[in-house]
Write a protein that holds these residues in place. Structure first.
Motif, short mmCIF file in Angstrom:
data_model
loop_
_atom_site.label_atom_id
_atom_site.label_comp_id
_atom_site.label_asym_id
_atom_site.label_seq_id
_atom_site.Cartn_x
_atom_site.Cartn_y
_atom_site.Cartn_z
N ALA A 285 13.11 -6.89 8.77
CA ALA A 285 12.66 -5.26 8.71
C ALA A 285 11.37 -5.02 8.47
CB ALA A 285 13.89 -4.76 7.76
N PHE A 286 10.85 -4.06 9.10
CA PHE A 286 9.61 -3.52 8.72
C PHE A 286 9.89 -1.87 8.71
CE2 PHE A 286 5.60 -1.93 9.08
CZ PHE A 286 4.55 -2.63 8.30
N GLN A 287 9.40 -1.40 7.48
CA GLN A 287 9.27 -1.78 6.27
C GLN A 287 10.25 -1.33 5.46
OE1 GLN A 287 6.34 -0.52 4.07
NE2 GLN A 287 5.39 1.21 5.42
N LEU A 288 10.69 -1.79 4.32
CA LEU A 288 11.46 -1.50 3.51
C LEU A 288 11.71 -0.12 2.80
CD1 LEU A 288 12.41 -4.77 1.66
CD2 LEU A 288 13.47 -4.25 3.65
N SER A 289 10.55 0.23 2.59
CA SER A 289 10.18 1.75 1.83
C SER A 289 10.98 2.84 3.03
CB SER A 289 8.77 1.94 1.70
OG SER A 289 8.09 2.00 2.65
N ALA B 33 3.66 -7.60 1.59
CA ALA B 33 2.58 -7.29 2.81
C ALA B 33 1.56 -6.48 2.30
CB ALA B 33 3.59 -6.58 3.67
N PHE B 34 0.34 -6.90 2.14
CA PHE B 34 -0.34 -8.18 2.89
C PHE B 34 -1.34 -8.66 2.01
CE2 PHE B 34 1.47 -5.58 6.68
CZ PHE B 34 2.37 -6.58 7.21
N ALA B 35 -1.67 -9.91 2.36
CA ALA B 35 -2.83 -10.39 1.68
C ALA B 35 -3.68 -10.54 2.92
CB ALA B 35 -2.70 -11.67 1.23
N ASP B 36 -5.17 -10.43 2.79
CA ASP B 36 -6.00 -10.25 3.70
C ASP B 36 -6.82 -11.75 3.90
OD1 ASP B 36 -5.74 -7.75 4.53
OD2 ASP B 36 -6.90 -6.83 3.10
N SER C 266 0.47 -1.28 0.07
CA SER C 266 -0.03 0.00 -0.09
C SER C 266 0.76 1.33 -0.15
CB SER C 266 -0.93 0.04 1.05
OG SER C 266 -1.80 -0.90 1.15
N GLY C 267 2.04 1.05 0.06
CA GLY C 267 3.05 2.34 -0.09
C GLY C 267 3.33 2.61 -1.40
N MET D 98 6.89 7.74 12.03
CA MET D 98 7.89 8.25 11.05
C MET D 98 8.63 7.26 10.65
SD MET D 98 8.62 12.09 12.67
CE MET D 98 9.51 12.73 11.06
N GLY D 99 8.63 7.16 9.30
CA GLY D 99 9.59 6.10 8.64
C GLY D 99 11.11 6.67 8.73
#
Length: 556
Positions: free
Chosen positions: A358-362, A55-58, A36-37, A297-298
Motif C-alpha cells: 500500500a502507498f501510503q499508510l497515512s 520512505a524514503f532515503a535519497d 515527510s508526512g 487526495m488521500g
C-alpha cells in the motif's frame, strides 16, 4: 497398524511436517510510511502488516551513497524499533527513491528527476558505492531489507538495472553478518507494464535477484497532464489497455512468476474539475485538477470531503473497472474504497500473486483499507484454523475407530466383525472429513448413493470440488484437498489388492509429487463401474453395510 495411523496424524499436526496446503504461503502485506508526512510512526498499526517500508532515503549526487534527508533524520533510527513494538515479526525495509518533486507529492507522475539513479547504474564504481552504502545503512539502523522505488527509469537504464540487481544480490549474499542477523531482503518497485518505450525490463535478473517486485498499479491518469477524466488505478478497462489486469498479464506472459509479484494498492485518488455539469462520465472533458493543486487526495481526505459535502453525497462502486467514483456538478473523483480493495485482493488470489503493498499508510482512515486488504489471507487463515481443529479431532476419531471402526466388505462377507482397523476405514474417515458428511446417509441427485459412491461419481465426472465441505474449500488449497480425496477413494476400492498400504498412503500424502493411481469403483457400490460395467460384488452379497455389531475381538 494402528501405531502407523497415529504416527501419520502426528506427522500432519506438527510444524516440522512436510504436509503443506497446496499453494499456501504467507501473504505479503506491505506498506509505505512516508517520512515527510505528519503521521507518527507510533500510530502505525504494524500488526496488520508483514513488511513496512520507510520512505524514503535519497542518493547523493556526488558520491552515490545513500543520503538521509535532514528533515527525517530523527525518524530513521527509531522506525524499526517502534514498528516492532506492536508486531515483533514485522520486517522494516529501507526504501530508496530519488524522484520526489519539489512539492513532495508526485510519486509516479511527471517532472521527476531520475538523473542521479541513471548516472549511478551506468558505471560499476558508482553502483558499488551505492550498493555498499545501502547495505551498511540498512544494518546501521536496524532495517531487515532494502527496497528500490524507481518507477520511471529511462528505457536506456533497464539493462543497467539488471546488472545492478545482479551485483546487489551478490553483495547481500556475501555480506559478513552477525549471528543474529538474517539475510537482507531485496525488493523492487516496477511499472505496471514490463516495457518502457518497447524496451523490456530485465525480467530474468529481477526474477533471479529480488525477493519480490511491487507493481505500482496506480497513477495511470493524472489531472495535471490530461484534459479528460481518467481512472488512475483501474483493475480492468474494457476500452483501453491502461489497466492493472493488462499489465499483470503482460508481466506473466513475459516470464515473471506470480510468486515474485506484489500488487500495489493506492490509498489515494484524484479529483478533476469538470467542464460541464452535464457530462461526468469516465473520459469526460476536464479543465485540470480540483480540490488542491495537483488533484491528489488521500483516502482519508476523500472520505472527509464526502462527509463535508453533505446533501446525501456518496461514492458509487463501479465493478466493471473496480473503482469508486464521486461526482458533483463540478468535481469528479476516482479512488479505491473498501469494495475496490477487496476485489483487488480477490484478483491477487486468482492470479496467485503473493500479496499487496500500500502507498501510503497515512492516507488510510482508521485502517479501513488495510483491514479490507486482509481478506485474502483471512480466508486462508480460516481454513488453516479449521484444519487445525479437524485434524486433531480426526485423530481422536481414528482411535475410536480402532475400537468400533468401519468394517471392510471382505470382512463382512466372511462374517468377521472385529476391532480391526485398516486402510479401508481410514479412507471412509478421510472422505467424511473432506465432505463434512456421514457415511450412513444417502446423497446425489436422487439421494440414492452412499458417501463412497457419491465421492466416486463426482470424482469420475471431474466434479470432485463439489464434494468438499464449503468451510474447507479454498482456491489456494483445493488441489491438496482433491489429492486427499483421490487417496481416500483408493483406500475404499472394492478389491483389497487394489488398495494402497498405509505406508503408501502416508508417502502419497507426505509427497505431493508421488504418483497416485486412478481410483476404481468403491465397495458397496450400487451403480455399474464406468470402466467394467459391473456392479460391486460386496453390494451384491451384502444387504446392509457399516452397521455391524462387534462379535469378535481380534487385536492387531
Amino acid at each position: 497398524m494402528a501405531s502407523k495411523i497415529i504416527f501419520f496424524f502426528l506427522f500432519i499436526l506438527f510444524p516440522s511436517s512436510q504436509f503443506h496446503l497446496c499453494g499456501a504461503q504467507t501473504l505479503v502485506k506491505a506498506g509505505y510510511w512516508y517520512a515527510s508526512g505528519e503521521f507518527p510512526i507510533q500510530d502505525i498499526n504494524s500488526a496488520l502488516f508483514t513488511h513496512l517500508s520507510y520512505a524514503f532515503a535519497d542518493v547523493n549526487a556526488s558520491n552515490y551513497q545513500l543520503l538521509i534527508p535532514s528533515a527525517s533524520q530523527q525518524y530513521f533510527s527509531t522506525f524499526p524499533t517502534i514498528v516492532k513494538r506492536r508486531n515483533p515479526s514485522v520486517k522494516p525495509l529501507l526504501s530508496i527513491w530519488n524522484g520526489i518533486s519539489a512539492t513532495g507529492k508526485s510519486i509516479a507522475g511527471e517532472n521527476v528527476n531520475d538523473s542521479v539513479l541513471s548516472s549511478m547504474v551506468s558505471a560499476s564504481s558508482k553502483r558499488k558505492a551505492f550498493i555498499d552504502s545501502s547495505i551498511k545503512t540498512a544494518r546501521r539502523y536496524g532495517f531487515q531489507g532494502i527496497d528500490l522505488f524507481w518507477v520511471w527509469p529511462n528505457s536506456t537504464d533497464l539493462s543497467n538495472i539488471g546488472v545492478l540487481l545482479d551485483e546487489w544480490r551478490a553483495a547481500i549474499n556475501s555480506e559478513q553478518r552477525q549471528p543474529a542477523e538474517s539475510q537482507l531482503i531485496l525488493t523492487l518497485a516496477i511499472r505496471y507494464l514490463p516495457t518502457i518505450e518497447m524496451v523490456s525490463y530485465p525480467i530474468d535478473s529481477i526474477r533471479r535477484n529480488v525477493d519480490w517486485a511491487h507493481v505500482v498499479a496506480y497513477d495511470y491518469h493524472l489531472p495535471t497532464r490530461e484534459n479528460f477524466t481518467g481512472l488512475h488505478a483501474a483493475l480492468y478497462n474494457p476500452s483501453s489497455n491502461v489497466n492493472t489486469d493488462f499489465g499483470i498479464r503482460e508481466w506473466l506472459n513475459k516470464g515473471m512468476p506470480p510468486s515474485k509479484l506484489v500488487l500495489g494498492l493506492p490509498y489515494h485518488g484524484y479529483a478533476w474539475k469538470l467542464v460541464s455539469s452535464q457530462d461526468n462520465a469516465i473520459g469526460a472533458p476536464a479543465s485540470g485538477p480540483a480540490v488542491n493543486i495537483d488533484g491528489s487526495m488521500g483516502y482519508k481526505a476523500i472520505k472527509s470531503y464526502i462527509r463535508d459535502y453533505g446533501y446525501g453525497a456518496t461514492s458509487v462502486y463501479n465493478a466493471t473497472y473496480v473503482v469508486n467514483l464521486l461526482t458533483t456538478p463540478t468535481i469528479w473523483i476516482n479512488f479505491d474504497d473498501v469494495e475496490a480493495i477487496k476485489a483487488k485482493m480477490s484478483y491477487v488470489k486468482e492470479k496467485k500473486l503473493i500479496g499487496f503493498k500500500a502507498f501510503q499508510l497515512s492516507n488510510d482512515d482508521n485502517w479501513v483499507l488495510s483491514r479490507a486488504a486482509q481478506g485474502g489471507e483471512n480466508q486462508a487463515n480460516k481454513q488453516q484454523l479449521l484444519l487445525k481443529i479437524i485434524l486433531p479431532v480426526s485423530l481422536i476419531v481414528i482411535l475410536a475407530v480402532a475400537i468400533l471402526g468401519y468394517v471392510p466388505p471382505e470382512y463382512v462377507r466372511k462374517g468377521i466383525y472385529s476391532m480391526k482397523y485398516d486402510v479401508y476405514s481410514f479412507g471412509v474417515l478421510l472422505l467424511q472429513i473432506i465432505s463434512g458428511k456421514r457415511n450412513t446417509c444417502y446423497y446425489g441427485p436422487q439421494e440414492n448413493l452412499n458417501l463412497l459412491e457419491y465421492a466416486y461419481e463426482l470424482w469420475s465426472d471431474d466434479r470432485g470440488t463439489e464434494f468438499i465441505d464449503t468451510s474447507l474449500d479454498d482456491s489456494s488449497s483445493t488441489c491438496k484437498i482433491m489429492r486427499c480425496m483421490q487417496i481416500a477413494l483408493l483406500c475404499v476400492q472394492e478389491n483389497p489388492e487394489n488398495r494402497p498400504t498405509m505406508l503408501e498412503v502416508f508417502s502419497m500424502l507426505k509427497n505431493a509429487s508421488m504418483a497416485a493411481t486412478t481410483p476404481r469403483r468403491p465397495a458397496f457400490s450400487l451403480k455399474a463401474d464406468k470402466n467394467t460395467g459391473s456392479t460391486s460384488a460386496s453390494q451384491q452379497e451384502i444387504c446392509s453395510f457399516n452397521d455391524p455389531q462387534i462379535s469378535q475381538l481380534e487385536p492387531r
